[in-house]
Write an enzyme that holds these catalytic residues in place. Structure first.
Site, mmCIF file in Angstrom:
data_model
loop_
_atom_site.group_PDB
_atom_site.id
_atom_site.type_symbol
_atom_site.label_atom_id
_atom_site.label_comp_id
_atom_site.label_asym_id
_atom_site.label_seq_id
_atom_site.Cartn_x
_atom_site.Cartn_y
_atom_site.Cartn_z
ATOM 1 N N ARG A 70 0.840 -1.198 0.000
ATOM 2 C CA ARG A 70 0.000 0.000 0.000
ATOM 3 C C ARG A 70 0.872 1.244 0.000
ATOM 4 O O ARG A 70 2.062 1.166 0.265
ATOM 5 C CB ARG A 70 -0.943 -0.005 1.199
ATOM 6 C CG ARG A 70 -0.235 -0.048 2.537
ATOM 7 C CD ARG A 70 -1.256 0.039 3.674
ATOM 8 N NE ARG A 70 -0.552 0.224 4.939
ATOM 9 C CZ ARG A 70 -1.136 0.493 6.097
ATOM 10 N NH1 ARG A 70 -2.447 0.581 6.168
ATOM 11 N NH2 ARG A 70 -0.427 0.657 7.189
ATOM 12 N N ASN A 83 -5.325 7.704 3.746
ATOM 13 C CA ASN A 83 -5.160 6.941 4.981
ATOM 14 C C ASN A 83 -3.709 6.991 5.405
ATOM 15 O O ASN A 83 -2.826 6.561 4.664
ATOM 16 C CB ASN A 83 -5.561 5.486 4.775
ATOM 17 C CG ASN A 83 -5.509 4.677 6.058
ATOM 18 O OD1 ASN A 83 -6.375 4.824 6.922
ATOM 19 N ND2 ASN A 83 -4.465 3.881 6.212
ATOM 20 N N GLU A 84 -3.459 7.535 6.584
ATOM 21 C CA GLU A 84 -2.109 7.588 7.143
ATOM 22 C C GLU A 84 -1.103 8.148 6.132
ATOM 23 O O GLU A 84 -0.169 7.458 5.697
ATOM 24 C CB GLU A 84 -1.689 6.207 7.663
ATOM 25 C CG GLU A 84 -2.619 5.744 8.789
ATOM 26 C CD GLU A 84 -2.173 4.467 9.491
ATOM 27 O OE1 GLU A 84 -1.408 3.705 8.900
ATOM 28 O OE2 GLU A 84 -2.585 4.243 10.642
ATOM 29 N N GLU A 137 -8.034 5.100 14.879
ATOM 30 C CA GLU A 137 -7.718 3.680 15.039
ATOM 31 C C GLU A 137 -7.097 3.481 16.410
ATOM 32 O O GLU A 137 -5.957 3.894 16.656
ATOM 33 C CB GLU A 137 -6.746 3.211 13.942
ATOM 34 C CG GLU A 137 -7.279 3.448 12.525
ATOM 35 C CD GLU A 137 -6.370 2.895 11.428
ATOM 36 O OE1 GLU A 137 -5.375 2.215 11.757
ATOM 37 O OE2 GLU A 137 -6.656 3.162 10.239
ATOM 38 N N TRP A 192 1.911 -7.977 10.711
ATOM 39 C CA TRP A 192 1.768 -8.308 9.297
ATOM 40 C C TRP A 192 2.303 -9.730 9.121
ATOM 41 O O TRP A 192 2.984 -10.257 9.999
ATOM 42 C CB TRP A 192 2.595 -7.350 8.432
ATOM 43 C CG TRP A 192 1.992 -6.007 8.215
ATOM 44 C CD1 TRP A 192 0.938 -5.459 8.879
ATOM 45 C CD2 TRP A 192 2.422 -5.025 7.264
ATOM 46 N NE1 TRP A 192 0.686 -4.198 8.396
ATOM 47 C CE2 TRP A 192 1.576 -3.907 7.397
ATOM 48 C CE3 TRP A 192 3.439 -4.984 6.311
ATOM 49 C CZ2 TRP A 192 1.727 -2.763 6.616
ATOM 50 C CZ3 TRP A 192 3.578 -3.851 5.542
ATOM 51 C CH2 TRP A 192 2.722 -2.747 5.679
#
Lengths: 671, 671, 671
Positions: C113, C151-152, C313, C321
């Site tokens: 990502r 996102n982030e 979050e 991961w």
């Protein structure tokens, strides 16, 4: 599974030889010295492509013609290796697409070895041509007794990232999934917007941030590499079989990371392993507790592929490359000890690497039997003595290995360890401890791979199956295990069992998923054991907190942490057998207790006893039992024979207390 | 060997200065402050290409014209550096082929320094042009006294992988071997099917699996890089010599990994070293036992290239880049101590780096004499005091260094260490221990490189030659050594001697091969000393088990392992001299004993004694002896003069016990 | 500074949910279970690009239409994330120029990502299109309450090296400097002949030898990356604002390395942080002393950007991961403890990550509230209890955080740490020790960033400013600090203050440069503290040796080394306030003493006392004080309330000695 026929009826000794590296004037002398030392076979040719085909399509057989004719004349047997592990510079310059690449696309070049990929059409064509030429030219040569395909497939690297691999990976996936929808489902590409909408979007793993590849892709990538390798070897085997004489065998050497069982079935008559226990003593290397004895693990793996195998390369001197790997010379006795380790575990043929140390090249320090100076030496004398030992124990050749239990594996979980570090950490820890426990308690084991072809009989041979962490579980395997337990077997599984499906996904099932019926448990919580919580000696790495279902017996409970008092070990009856479920990775101590509980610990204790540092192997045939004792340390070991047995190596009958010298070996017959 | 003439008749002090980095209004003040501090020379220009040629072919000399005219006016001497270490951005954008590359072909870009390769024709043309312009413009300038070629050749990297290097490597090999057959033989490419069938197949080392390059290629690659660098410097020297005034010298600075002797012969009048002992105190760095005293090793190497040399950059402040290297400030006295270390070992000219710390750029933390704030400070005072010291001891200038023995080297073996890790491990260990032993026992040594030009007289100067591990040995060198021993010399060699030929191949000879006649020994076995076998304090790393031939005397035997009792040290008479053969790498303890046995340990003990931590150097000229004592630690040291000697720095005559302060230096004259 | 309005009037609980990852048949059940657990908001959409636009220009809203309509129906609020963090495979295949690259130009590919760059025109166009579509389609949807941009931002990497970044970097520099001359001056490119003569010669940092980039370039590169990110977010915000309903907010999540204050001002209504304290317990990771309590540092940083913020979050399970990161499960109580840590520091909204663990993908081990098996569990119960806690303490929502001092920062110095390792080593050490001292002594602090927009009032709020190492100092900031001290503030600065200008250059000023007037000191010498000099417990890492100017008081002197006796700590009065100058990095001990000396240590000691391991936070509103106590270790803690206070979570009034359980939390109201 294709059960390998026993290729060797009697023990045999060989050596690796490179006629192209020496003046031809030395050949006859070398062969004569080999024969004097008991060596009856040479392996040749596997790195000689540029000599055989110095220019595309121009074949030169004269050098090997002269050498093989000489072998035939003096009665030396030859195993010929296809030279495809090292394409020549002319080839890679003309066809750079045959090269392997790094994940970032940078090509891995000529100058070392194994720089090719399995999937480039040009390479397949050129390999087919040279193999065809060799088969046609030497297939009927009287000196030839066997063929080695390529050399150490998947050694140096088992990762391939060339454009040819990308294309082949897509074809592999198309064949496996049929549709992109099926692939996207299997890999869970819906996460992170990864869905593929065209096959052309898929590649072998390329550079991504923080290595965060999709694990489904990684798992299939491992299957793909294995498949590519096997197809490549199969292509060569198909060609060679058209030319080889009846009785000549096909093999390959080494044991690397791929589905070796399928490789065996697809392409080989017999498996030959390359055994280099001196790696354990490499300088600057962290020490494993078992040191050189750890090679028994690899030999056990080889035996699982092929119960009666060969050793194509048995270490005879210090190993090393000029740029890495620095090993001390084997001490007097170690060469023979390591060769006997191979024989004890099922090798019927032992070919040493190599006759004489190379005087140049990257393997300048990969020492052979003879040193650079070509004088007779203690290693040559030791090889000769080893040959005499083999002759004295020849009745053991072909005997069955006696295993107390089977360590169960499957390639899906093996491959998943490379995709999943959580899986790997648990599995690696447990395997190390299991092997340590089995070795030190003299409780020999086999490795049993569950495959599509595996039938219930293969399992039923063992009173106990230890399947430490079958994270990936399938309906078929669960059924095999149920049948095994039902007929009276004892199954032991550890934490995380049944947590994944065949694609590495976590199904919405209470763990251990498909095994819940057998274990009679449910996993209530699971967690890594944080190193801050103190030593987790008996229950290391990871905990599954177990809830017993009705009828399941609790054998032990956690003693620490917020789940203290909850079950960590359970027992469940199914038919005539039972399942033990451990909510943890395995420790050496726990394995020892579980084997004792299952009644298979130290099976030979009635016949003989030995200290921890001595490996005991038992072989059986025609009602006779043979014990082989291997003393790895550089100090004597005291053993006790509880009844009279004949030492085949000395001819003496022995009983009671006796001493094995440092690096010593004994073979007793107990009738 | 061209013996460098003594360029400096009297000690001289200089400094590195960057007029282009400061407002011109500061120049006069800076020069005046320098002169007040005793500085008579500035080195300029070596990073100023873009100012001198801001656009291809457009030269601007006005800035340096003004500065050099000012220097001439105030009587400041100038050394001008050719600016070829840092090609401008316009150049590398227009000619990317001039850039160096990583082995994978990725170019190393503008933005740091030394990003060029020596072999691109475009770079050679552009460098020739700027050097020609500089020579023509400044060759006759009255301020100029010397020229520096480039800056720190082979610093930052000594590896080059551009396409231009590939092409040049092929030409280098063609010239060396004539035929591919000869090259294939030399490199042993028959191993792993590596034979080259066309010159175009050869490249500088590119990415290969596990770094497994052919060692013959790697060895010739090192020779090639050295040759490329020397050709590049030679090209500049040839141009400059057409323009320089009589008496002006050509030099280059630093001492990096190449054949510096050939560089000296080919291109230079005098060698200047860059001495930065503060590297020893860098943060996060493993500590070497000798710390800053270890720079004496580098100065000894420099002396071997050029007995009376200069220091172009002598550390005057903490070193550091913004991205790496973090050094503390030198403490009061250390700046002078380090400068005196240079002088003690043969420097007649000491130029400090740099006048004032750069206020920007990567070397923001490479501190000069003055700090950012430009105030007078203790470092400036220390430089001034050092200048006064030099004046007081000026009679030592040009005196000979008194060495007890020579540490023998040759570039073939030096280069082979980079190709061969086994070689490197042994050689590196021994060199460290030898230097430690020599330093701590106050037994000074020279380094002597065996070269094609080396004649017997060069060896005969030394009573003892220690040639630790001449793995590569040639007939010519063996003959030189035989002549040396025959005339009365003592030769000491260690393990693995004579094991390789000039191409790094192992000939089929009983080791030590060509040295067997001199040592009177044969190597029966050899092995790395496995770390498991316990401390090998006296006989570390690697063992050659020796068999003495008739007439060879055994001095010591191994005490451990399977070859305990076999000889590890032998002595063999040849003519008036003898050869000691040690079957091991060297330990400090062993070196000390061997030097004592050879009668050369602590040669100054009759005149004075000092504790281990004080370095003692002796210089000799016209019958006078000068002792220089250097106290490296931050604590006082007690010495004893056994006879009255004059302290040149104080003018006092001293005798008996005395104390050197922390970082203290003394220079005594003993007539 | 835009002061964020208080978005949430009452505490609220949310969760991250991925409707696209689950069978639609689960949706209603999931929402019902969420609501039962007190969850009123879901964040969706941020990784769903390929579902929303499976083909360029072809938008599919049906899946999210159905989900949002269901949410509206059951009364669940929705935050919609723009999906630009994960471009689909079709996009990166069609427009590879949108990919980020390594410094060597190798592209970072699809498969993880955040593989895009902010500057590719194609990416900006495609992002604008999808955001426009989403805004238009969902802007007025009744379920929507807010939007998350991307996102982030800058997670995974904050380095960008694509060709699009090169081009944008040039434009950024042109806008900043106007002329190349100004840029060359600012960067000091005169060093090493680096002057740029054409804008096209400038690139983002590419491979150079030894990483020796120009630090001016590196500093501006960090500013450029920050600017690129903010422009990218701003572009999305501008589009969304055209469509969102009144009252709906714009936010983004996480807190990464960029000018977050400017991001807030430019694009957001409120900031939401992602809090994962379990990183502190990751396996194989070095332990920080504060462990999970260290996340209070990050929450303090978030509060500096936005005093009343949200958590998008909040960790609810073990993180991991498949290829890296291995965390143990939070223990019972830890989930609530960590959520309360967020609330204590200013979070009014806490959204947990994630509802249920993903069954596939790289984040297979990033556990949510529910496990793979979807059963109710203790984590769900803990979330529910946390919601009840929030309801009980709702009067604290919106209260002010009570800080004893401000830790002062600015983005120039933050960014310079990435360009300058010397800077970073000192700054990192001091920050760690300052936070440790403040935490363990229960002396809460705010972080205050000095920005162009910062006015004197922002400083005057704090009695003490600790600005540890303002290496880069500007006239404007110096004036702000002077005004602060003059009105009565206490300013504390450490070594290296005022040493650099805005471009990272060292001006020719006596240090501390622009701060000299305030500190009343001059730096005489400076040096790293060499590790050889023994423990530097109180005065670590780096020393500035201070000379007091007239009127400056010496508070302490160095005790070791060659500058023993010279001042290391001084005090200088200016107006009503004073400046303390420490010639060193900060140690925990020194910080504690300085805070005590300044009279701000342990401000709550009159009300309550707690052991070191318990964090105490104080919030204030409408004359009421609220104390929040957080007990991080797995053991009880003893506290003492010195007066009666009402425990809001239990409703009880408490006084005197009491015990917090392991992982326990208490909230007291003290009126």
């Amino acid at each position: 599974m294709k059960q390998a026929s026993n290729i060797w009826k009697h023990y045999a000794v060989g050596v690796c030889y490179y006629p192209e590296q020496w003046p031809e004037t030395l050949w006859a002398q070398d062969l004569a010295r080999m024969q004097k030392a008991g060596i009856g076979t040479v392996r040749v040719g596997e790195f000689a492509w540029v000599l055989l085909e110095p220019k595309e399509g121009e074949y030169h057989f004269d050098l090997f013609d002269r050498f093989l004719d000489l072998c035939a004349k003096v009665g030396m047997q030859v195993i010929f290796g296809t030279p495809t592990a090292t394409p020549p510079a002319w080839l890679t310059e003309a066809y750079p697409e045959v090269l392997n690449a790094r994940p970032d696309g940078i090509l891995l070049r000529h100058g070392a070895r194994r720089h090719y990929n399995y999937n480039a059409p040009a390479y397949q064509r050129l390999c087919a041509a040279i193999v065809e030429q060799l088969g046609r030219h030497y297939g009927q040569h009287p000196a030839i007794v066997g063929w080695q395909i390529d050399n150490e497939l998947n050694c140096e690297t088992d990762e391939f990232y060339s454009a040819a691999d990308d294309a082949a990976f897509r074809r592999f996936l198309q064949a496996q999934y049929g549709s992109l929808q099926a692939l996207n489902d299997a890999w869970g590409t819906v996460v992170w917007s990864q869905c593929y909408t065209d096959w052309s979007q898929i590649y072998t793993p390329r550079p991504v941030l923080n290595g965060g590849h999709n694990p489904g892709l990684l798992l299939d990538y491992r299957r793909f590499v294995s498949d590519s390798c096997i197809r490549f070897a199969g292509m060569q085997a198909d060609i060679l079989r058209r030319y080889v004489k009846p009785g000549d065998f096909l093999t390959t050497n080494g044991l690397f990371f791929l589905d070796n069982h399928r490789l065996m079935d697809r392409a080989l008559d017999v498996y030959t392993y390359d055994s280099y226990p001196d790696f354990a003593l490499e300088l600057d290397k962290a020490r494993d507790e078992l040191l050189d004895r750890k090679w028994s693990k690899n030999l056990t793996e080889t035996r699982s592929v092929c119960p009666h195998f060969g050793i194509m390369e048995q270490q005879s001197g210090a190993g090393g490359w000029v740029n890495r790997m620095e090993m001390p010379s084997p001490r007097p006795g170690q060469l023979r000890l390591w060769a006997m380790q191979s024989v004890a575990h099922g090798a019927d043929f032992v070919s040493f690497f190599r006759w004489r140390t190379a005087p140049f090249g990257t393997e300048l320090y990969w020492h052979g039997i003879l040193d650079y100076d070509n004088r007779d030496n203690r290693k040559l004398r030791e090889v000769e003595a080893f040959g005499r030992d083999l002759a004295a124990m020849d009745e053991v050749c072909g005997a069955d290995f006696v295993a107390s239990f089977a360590l169960v594996k499957d390639y899906d979980n093996e491959f998943d360890c490379r995709a999943d570090r959580w899986h790997d950490r648990i599995a690696r820890h447990s395997e190390r401890e299991i092997i340590l426990a089995a070795q030190l308690s003299h409780t020999p084991y086999d490795v049993l791979y569950l495959r599509d072809e595996t039938d219930p009989e293969a399992l039923a041979k063992y009173p106990v199956l230890l399947y430490p962490h079958p994270m990936i579980m399938t309906e078929r395997r669960a059924a095999l295990l149920e049948a095994y337990v039902a007929q009276g077997g004892i199954l032991i599984v550890g934490c995380r069992a049944g947590f994944k499906d065949i694609h590495g996904r976590a199904p919405m099932l209470v763990q251990p998923g498909l095994l819940r019926k057998l274990t009679g448990t449910e996993v209530e919580e699971f967690t890594y054991v944080n190193q801050l919580e103190g030593e987790q000696r008996y229950l290391p790495v990871f905990h599954d907190v177990l809830t017993p279902l009705a009828g399941t017996q609790v054998l032990a409970r956690f003693e620490q942490g917020y789940y203290a008092g909850k079950p960590c070990l359970t027992q469940r009856q199914t038919g005539k057998g039972m399942t033990l479920h451990l909510g943890s990775a395995f420790s050496r101590e726990m394995v020892t207790r579980l084997l004792a509980y299952a009644g298979v610990l130290e099976p030979f204790d009635g016949d003989l006893s030995a200290p921890e540092e001595v490996e005991l192997v038992c072989r059986e045939t025609n009602g006779a039992r043979y014990y082989i004792a291997l003393n790895y340390p550089d100090r004597p070991a005291s053993l006790t024979l509880r009844r009279p047995m004949q030492n085949l190596l000395t001819g003496q009958t022995e009983e009671g207390d006796l001493t094995l010298p440092p690096f010593g070996v004994a073979v007793w017959k107990a009738e």
